[in-house]
Design a protein around this motif. Structure first.
Motif, PDB file in Angstrom:
ATOM      1  N   HIS A  25      -3.180  -4.048   9.679  1.00 16.94           N
ATOM      2  CA  HIS A  25      -3.231  -5.024   8.576  1.00 16.94           C
ATOM      3  C   HIS A  25      -4.202  -4.548   7.490  1.00 16.94           C
ATOM      4  CE1 HIS A  25      -0.974  -7.690  11.170  1.00 16.94           C
ATOM      5  NE2 HIS A  25      -1.885  -7.520  12.108  1.00 16.94           N
ATOM      6  N   GLU A  27      -6.049  -3.888   3.957  1.00 13.90           N
ATOM      7  CA  GLU A  27      -6.348  -4.758   2.821  1.00 13.90           C
ATOM      8  C   GLU A  27      -6.954  -3.947   1.694  1.00 13.90           C
ATOM      9  OE1 GLU A  27      -8.929  -7.843   4.145  1.00 13.90           O
ATOM     10  OE2 GLU A  27      -7.385  -8.865   5.329  1.00 13.90           O
ATOM     11  N   GLY A  28      -6.766  -4.440   0.478  1.00 11.03           N
ATOM     12  CA  GLY A  28      -7.390  -3.810  -0.673  1.00 11.03           C
ATOM     13  C   GLY A  28      -8.894  -4.043  -0.634  1.00 11.03           C
ATOM     14  N   GLU A  29      -9.634  -3.293  -1.420  1.00  8.25           N
ATOM     15  CA  GLU A  29     -11.091  -3.377  -1.382  1.00  8.25           C
ATOM     16  C   GLU A  29     -11.695  -4.138  -2.562  1.00  8.25           C
ATOM     17  OE1 GLU A  29     -12.340   0.344   1.386  1.00  8.25           O
ATOM     18  OE2 GLU A  29     -11.973   0.853  -0.707  1.00  8.25           O
ATOM     19  N   ASP A  31     -12.697  -7.576  -4.305  1.00  7.23           N
ATOM     20  CA  ASP A  31     -12.995  -8.951  -3.903  1.00  7.23           C
ATOM     21  C   ASP A  31     -12.366  -9.938  -4.892  1.00  7.23           C
ATOM     22  OD1 ASP A  31     -14.522  -7.979  -1.804  1.00  7.23           O
ATOM     23  OD2 ASP A  31     -16.410  -8.101  -2.931  1.00  7.23           O
ATOM     24  N   ILE A 134      -0.306  -7.770  -3.391  1.00  4.87           N
ATOM     25  CA  ILE A 134      -1.384  -8.472  -2.696  1.00  4.87           C
ATOM     26  C   ILE A 134      -1.275  -9.983  -2.876  1.00  4.87           C
ATOM     27  CG2 ILE A 134      -3.889  -8.794  -2.542  1.00  4.87           C
ATOM     28  CD1 ILE A 134      -4.236  -5.910  -3.437  1.00  4.87           C
ATOM     29  N   HIS A 180       2.911  -2.662   3.304  1.00  2.16           N
ATOM     30  CA  HIS A 180       1.543  -2.158   3.442  1.00  2.16           C
ATOM     31  C   HIS A 180       1.373  -0.699   3.004  1.00  2.16           C
ATOM     32  CE1 HIS A 180       0.361  -5.817   5.312  1.00  2.16           C
ATOM     33  NE2 HIS A 180       0.976  -5.603   6.452  1.00  2.16           N
ATOM     34  N   HIS A 183      -1.424   0.228   0.480  1.00  3.74           N
ATOM     35  CA  HIS A 183      -2.792   0.219   0.995  1.00  3.74           C
ATOM     36  C   HIS A 183      -3.063   1.409   1.908  1.00  3.74           C
ATOM     37  CE1 HIS A 183      -2.798  -4.253   0.045  1.00  3.74           C
ATOM     38  NE2 HIS A 183      -3.754  -3.724  -0.663  1.00  3.74           N
TER      39      HIS A 183
END
Length: 221
Positions: A25, A27-29, A31, A134, A180, A183
């Motif tokens: 899973h 994820e982008g970095e 925030d 996303i 995915h 990513h």
């Protein structure tokens, strides 16, 4: 003549099966707190590091997490919050105009549509792809410098420009892995398959990769 992948279907499937097994899973970095702040963060990330953007947006998003709140700050205050980011003056101008457009044209909602997204100030195809992927779960591929390098270096999707690479990746990557894929590839390019010193000696797809000059020992060029 249109470019084609240099890898077999089985090799490509093996490659992405390894990516999934290693990081099911990803994820982008960047925030963010909602889809609007995701959009702003991606706009700000052009020619900047995710870490640098996160440092600047933490305080910004604390006070402005909707188009109305950010528009109410005004361009000057937005600029003050993001002044540590490259090209901050132009980016502040774009974010301010972006908020105005969302309020006036989209009822303050981020549109789930590529054409509408790309019509917003500061939003190009890559940004739209990231937000669609996303924020809305679309199987899009945002080709940045990392993806462009990996697509060509591995032989997965050779291409002379980002659009050609994007189209070939969408055509080549198995559908089960598309959501995915963006990513996996960007993280791989950021931390393993680096531009100057690829760390092939601990790359999980070294057997599938077609790169001729693999670096199989740390410290070697």
């Amino acid at each position: 003549m249109a470019q084609r992948t240099r890898l077999t279907k089985q090799t490509i499937n093996d490659m992405f099966a390894k990516f999934e097994a290693n990081n099911p899973h990803p994820e982008g970095e960047l925030d963010y707190v909602n889809i609007f702040t995701l959009l702003v963060a991606v706009v700000l990330s052009a020619q900047a590091t995710d870490a640098g953007v996160n440092k600047a947006t933490k305080a910004l998003f604390d006070v402005a997490d909707t188009p109305e709140k950010m528009y109410a700050l005004g361009e000057d205050k937005i600029r003050d919050y993001i002044k540590t980011i490259g090209l901050y003056r132009n980016k502040a101008k774009n974010v301010y105009a972006l908020c105005k457009a969302l309020i006036e044209q989209h009822n303050s909602e981020v549109p789930e549509d590529r054409e509408a997204l790309e019509a917003l100030p500061g939003v190009g195809r890559k940004t739209a792809n990231v937000v669609l992927n996303i924020g809305f779960g679309h199987p899009t591929i945002a080709v940045d410098t990392h993806l462009f390098r990996i697509a060509n270096r591995t032989g997965l999707a050779p291409g002379k420009n980002v659009l050609a690479v994007e189209k070939l990746l969408l055509k080549t990557i198995p559908k089960d892995y598309l959501l995915h894929a963006h990513h996996w590839l960007i993280l791989h390019g950021r931390y393993i398959c680096k531009a100057r010193k690829p760390e092939c000696y601990h790359c999980i797809i070294v057997d599938e990769c077609k790169f001729k000059d693999k670096v199989m020992e740390a410290g070697k060029k």
